[in-house]
Write a protein that holds these residues in place. Structure first.
Motif, mmCIF file in Angstrom:
data_model
loop_
_atom_site.group_PDB
_atom_site.id
_atom_site.type_symbol
_atom_site.label_atom_id
_atom_site.label_comp_id
_atom_site.label_asym_id
_atom_site.label_seq_id
_atom_site.Cartn_x
_atom_site.Cartn_y
_atom_site.Cartn_z
ATOM 1 N N TYR A 1 53.648 -23.682 31.058
ATOM 2 C CA TYR A 1 53.512 -22.548 30.151
ATOM 3 C C TYR A 1 54.838 -21.984 29.656
ATOM 4 N N THR A 2 55.875 -22.802 29.620
ATOM 5 C CA THR A 2 57.114 -22.379 28.972
ATOM 6 C C THR A 2 56.915 -22.462 27.465
ATOM 7 N N GLN A 3 57.652 -21.683 26.728
ATOM 8 C CA GLN A 3 57.557 -21.719 25.270
ATOM 9 C C GLN A 3 58.182 -23.011 24.749
ATOM 10 N N PRO A 4 57.642 -23.578 23.689
ATOM 11 C CA PRO A 4 58.276 -24.765 23.092
ATOM 12 C C PRO A 4 59.581 -24.358 22.393
ATOM 13 N N THR A 5 60.435 -25.324 22.181
ATOM 14 C CA THR A 5 61.659 -25.062 21.431
ATOM 15 C C THR A 5 61.290 -24.662 20.006
ATOM 16 N N SER A 6 62.204 -24.062 19.287
ATOM 17 C CA SER A 6 61.893 -23.581 17.930
ATOM 18 C C SER A 6 61.528 -24.722 16.988
ATOM 19 N N ASP A 7 62.166 -25.887 17.126
ATOM 20 C CA ASP A 7 61.816 -27.001 16.244
ATOM 21 C C ASP A 7 60.422 -27.551 16.563
ATOM 22 N N VAL A 8 60.070 -27.607 17.845
ATOM 23 C CA VAL A 8 58.726 -28.048 18.229
ATOM 24 C C VAL A 8 57.703 -27.009 17.767
ATOM 25 N N ARG A 9 57.991 -25.733 17.921
ATOM 26 C CA ARG A 9 57.077 -24.675 17.471
ATOM 27 C C ARG A 9 56.828 -24.789 15.968
ATOM 28 N N ALA A 10 57.864 -25.047 15.200
ATOM 29 C CA ALA A 10 57.701 -25.189 13.746
ATOM 30 C C ALA A 10 56.788 -26.367 13.412
ATOM 31 N N LYS A 11 56.961 -27.469 14.113
ATOM 32 C CA LYS A 11 56.107 -28.640 13.870
ATOM 33 C C LYS A 11 54.663 -28.359 14.283
ATOM 34 N N LEU A 12 54.469 -27.715 15.439
ATOM 35 C CA LEU A 12 53.119 -27.340 15.878
ATOM 36 C C LEU A 12 52.451 -26.456 14.826
ATOM 37 N N ASN A 13 53.160 -25.453 14.348
ATOM 38 C CA ASN A 13 52.597 -24.534 13.361
ATOM 39 C C ASN A 13 52.225 -25.246 12.064
ATOM 40 N N ALA A 14 53.046 -26.193 11.621
ATOM 41 C CA ALA A 14 52.738 -26.948 10.406
ATOM 42 C C ALA A 14 51.477 -27.795 10.599
ATOM 43 N N GLU A 15 51.372 -28.460 11.740
ATOM 44 C CA GLU A 15 50.182 -29.272 12.025
ATOM 45 C C GLU A 15 48.934 -28.405 12.081
ATOM 46 N N LYS A 16 49.053 -27.242 12.707
ATOM 47 C CA LYS A 16 47.914 -26.339 12.831
ATOM 48 C C LYS A 16 47.460 -25.842 11.455
ATOM 49 N N ALA A 17 48.402 -25.525 10.589
ATOM 50 C CA ALA A 17 48.054 -25.078 9.233
ATOM 51 C C ALA A 17 47.355 -26.195 8.464
ATOM 52 N N ASP A 18 47.838 -27.430 8.599
ATOM 53 C CA ASP A 18 47.191 -28.575 7.935
ATOM 54 C C ASP A 18 45.776 -28.771 8.458
ATOM 55 N N TRP A 19 45.588 -28.636 9.786
ATOM 56 C CA TRP A 19 44.266 -28.805 10.374
ATOM 57 C C TRP A 19 43.293 -27.783 9.792
ATOM 58 N N LYS A 20 43.749 -26.551 9.646
ATOM 59 C CA LYS A 20 42.875 -25.493 9.136
ATOM 60 C C LYS A 20 42.449 -25.738 7.688
ATOM 61 N N LEU A 21 43.214 -26.505 6.931
ATOM 62 C CA LEU A 21 42.822 -26.833 5.560
ATOM 63 C C LEU A 21 41.606 -27.758 5.538
ATOM 64 N N LYS A 22 41.398 -28.526 6.610
ATOM 65 C CA LYS A 22 40.298 -29.492 6.673
ATOM 66 C C LYS A 22 39.112 -29.029 7.506
ATOM 67 N N TRP A 23 39.360 -28.225 8.533
ATOM 68 C CA TRP A 23 38.339 -27.902 9.519
ATOM 69 C C TRP A 23 38.296 -26.408 9.811
ATOM 70 N N ASP A 24 37.187 -25.987 10.380
ATOM 71 C CA ASP A 24 37.106 -24.641 10.936
ATOM 72 C C ASP A 24 36.279 -24.706 12.219
ATOM 73 N N ILE A 25 36.339 -23.638 12.970
ATOM 74 C CA ILE A 25 35.643 -23.583 14.249
ATOM 75 C C ILE A 25 34.623 -22.459 14.196
ATOM 76 N N LYS A 26 33.393 -22.808 14.506
ATOM 77 C CA LYS A 26 32.327 -21.810 14.640
ATOM 78 C C LYS A 26 31.712 -22.020 16.016
ATOM 79 N N ASP A 27 31.386 -20.928 16.688
ATOM 80 C CA ASP A 27 30.789 -21.072 18.003
ATOM 81 C C ASP A 27 29.740 -19.997 18.214
ATOM 82 N N GLU A 28 28.789 -20.321 19.075
ATOM 83 C CA GLU A 28 27.755 -19.362 19.457
ATOM 84 C C GLU A 28 27.249 -19.727 20.849
ATOM 85 N N ASP A 29 26.733 -18.740 21.536
ATOM 86 C CA ASP A 29 26.173 -18.959 22.866
ATOM 87 C C ASP A 29 24.748 -19.475 22.725
#
Length: 177
Positions: free
Chosen positions: A124-152
């Protein structure tokens, strides 16, 4: 007399705003309800210690299963980032908290920031700033294609058989997701 159980990472609790089955549109996506042909490659949930991230791992598994069933492509999403961002503790996390974080921020690939294979604190250490930037870019791209819906959903046999035709179900057994 009930046997005590060890908490392996799931915290129980609901909010008044959580959806109950029947709120979201239902669609038969897998008539057999058998999702085994789409199971992702297994991963370990621990290194030198248990990372208590079973909620994050079970969520990404259900998403990876659905994506493989719908696209034929197998993904491997980054549970480490989701567990860190959603606030997983040594006691685990809530289903709703992990789902909310993933819904709001998206998902990144496992290979971008692999598991530490170390202790809880190392995982649970924080990623380096360059890794964080790459993670954030991938996450933004994923959200353009998919969304999450959940229910009990109710956990009686009839309900589970019905809802498994729509999507794989994230299940909680005592203390574990």
């Amino acid at each position: 007399m009930t046997k005590p159980f060890k908490n392996l990472g799931v915290m129980l609790g609901y909010r008044s705003t959580d959806y109950i089955a029947g709120t979201l549109p239902y669609e038969v996506r897998n008539p057999s309800g058998d999702w085994r042909p789409y199971l992702p490659v297994g991963e370990q949930q621990y290194g030198k210690e248990d990372w208590m991230d079973c909620v994050s791992r079970s969520l990404t598994n259900t998403i990876e299963i659905q994506e493989k069933q719908q696209t034929g492509v197998e993904s491997n999403y980054n549970e480490r980032e989701i567990a860190l961002g959603s606030g997983t503790t040594r006691e685990g996390n809530y289903l709703w908290k992990v789902a909310d974080y993933a819904r709001k921020t998206g998902l990144a690939q496992q290979k971008t920031w692999p598991d530490s294979n170390g202790t809880f604190d190392e995982q649970y250490t924080q990623p380096t700033s360059d890794v964080r930037a790459k993670l954030n870019a991938e996450k933004a791209d994923w959200k353009l294609k998919w969304d999450i819906k959940d229910e009990d959903v109710s956990y009686d046999k009839k309900s589970l058989q019905y809802h498994l035709k729509h999507a794989p179900i994230q299940v909680v057994i005592p203390g574990h997701a």
